[in-house]
Design a protein around this motif. Structure first.
Motif, PDB file in Angstrom:
ATOM      1  N   LYS A 188       0.833  -1.206   0.000  1.00  0.00           N
ATOM      2  CA  LYS A 188       0.000   0.000   0.000  1.00  0.00           C
ATOM      3  C   LYS A 188       0.869   1.258   0.000  1.00  0.00           C
ATOM      4  O   LYS A 188       0.593   2.224  -0.717  1.00  0.00           O
ATOM      5  N   GLU A 191       2.332   1.767  -3.458  1.00  0.00           N
ATOM      6  CA  GLU A 191       1.311   2.223  -4.412  1.00  0.00           C
ATOM      7  C   GLU A 191       0.941   3.687  -4.192  1.00  0.00           C
ATOM      8  O   GLU A 191       0.500   4.357  -5.133  1.00  0.00           O
ATOM      9  N   ASN A 195       2.695   4.840  -9.366  1.00  0.00           N
ATOM     10  CA  ASN A 195       1.612   4.194 -10.103  1.00  0.00           C
ATOM     11  C   ASN A 195       2.180   3.134 -11.034  1.00  0.00           C
ATOM     12  O   ASN A 195       3.403   2.943 -11.125  1.00  0.00           O
ATOM     13  N   ASP A 196       1.307   2.439 -11.755  1.00  0.00           N
ATOM     14  CA  ASP A 196       1.751   1.336 -12.619  1.00  0.00           C
ATOM     15  C   ASP A 196       2.703   1.801 -13.713  1.00  0.00           C
ATOM     16  O   ASP A 196       3.569   1.043 -14.158  1.00  0.00           O
ATOM     17  N   LYS A 211       1.633  -6.664 -10.116  1.00  0.00           N
ATOM     18  CA  LYS A 211       1.144  -7.111  -8.811  1.00  0.00           C
ATOM     19  C   LYS A 211       2.077  -8.153  -8.204  1.00  0.00           C
ATOM     20  O   LYS A 211       2.339  -8.148  -6.991  1.00  0.00           O
ATOM     21  N   LEU A 214       5.145  -6.391  -6.817  1.00  0.00           N
ATOM     22  CA  LEU A 214       4.870  -5.734  -5.534  1.00  0.00           C
ATOM     23  C   LEU A 214       4.861  -6.741  -4.396  1.00  0.00           C
ATOM     24  O   LEU A 214       5.361  -6.470  -3.297  1.00  0.00           O
TER      25      LEU A 214
END
Length: 252
Positions: A188, A191, A195-196, A211, A214
């Motif tokens: 979290k 993020e 960003n992506d 994902k 991460l």
């Protein structure tokens, strides 16, 4: 003879009217109010000084005569006087509306004493540790195991948690929940900072693998140390290094 009859009737009219107005009548009444507070309203007959109070529904009853004045008073309604008329006595229930009354409150001053806490008051030597939900559950489970068996076997001063946990697997499950919670916290925080697009364009992580990347970096102790600093240069340096490791593993 007829004249005598008419004279008697004429003389009886005022006498009959006077007797009606002087008769006591049992009155049933009800009060209503927008405030909905209709219980314990005081109802007093100012002539006779007889009084009563309303019930939960605002209903009351007492003896009255035509011309009596009823006074209604309550702490949440305005005082109201009502004169009893003949029409009131012909009703099965006399319904009266009372106006709500605003209750003024004294001014309240809120003072925030920021420096007063359990430590400054001498209750604790240092601030109490704040536990996350998963940490709290794990701590409660451990405290329960130790405390319970110390009560049951007070002369034995060792924990038999391993035996209980081997049977139930409770502590192992709670530790797993705590591990997942900490991973989610790391993800979290990352993020929030990136960003992506950052992962795809700068770190060259395929979009379908972001994902997974991460989740992979959430185990990095080095990343956990630099994340709280919010120093993006240091954080990006660690992420670049981890992305190379991750891409290398993905190719295997």
């Amino acid at each position: 003879m007829m004249k005598l009859i008419w004279m008697v009737l004429f003389l009886n009219v005022p006498i009959f009217g006077f007797s009606q107005s002087s008769d006591l009548v049992f009155l049933r009444g009800k009060v209503i109010s927008a405030s909905k507070e209709v219980k314990d309203i005081n109802v007093i007959n100012l002539r006779s000084q007889n009084s009563t109070i309303t019930n939960d529904n605002g209903n009351y009853s007492l003896f009255v005569k035509i011309g009596d004045t009823l006074q209604f008073s309550g702490w949440q309604t305005r005082t109201k006087n009502h004169v009893i008329h003949e029409a009131d006595l012909s009703k099965k229930l006399l319904v009266l509306h009372l106006e709500p009354q605003a209750i003024p409150l004294d001014e309240v001053t809120i003072i925030d004493y920021k420096n007063i806490n359990a430590v400054s008051l001498g209750i604790l030597e240092k601030p109490a540790k704040k536990y996350t939900p998963a940490e709290r559950k794990l701590k409660v489970a451990k405290d329960f195991d130790v405390g319970f068996y110390e009560i049951m076997v007070p002369n034995i001063f060792f924990s038999i948690d391993p035996i209980i946990n081997a049977i139930s697997g409770r502590t192992a499950a709670l530790k797993k929940d705590l591990e997942i919670e900490r991973k989610q916290a790391v993800i979290k925080n990352i993020e929030i900072l990136y960003n992506d697009t950052f992962f795809i364009e700068k770190l060259k992580i395929p979009s379908d693998y972001v994902k997974g990347f991460l989740f992979y970096v959430s185990d990095s102790e080095e990343l956990k140390k630099v994340l709280p600093t919010k120093n993006k240069t240091k954080i990006e340096f660690v992420l670049v290094k981890l992305s190379k490791e991750y891409l290398q593993i993905s190719k295997q």
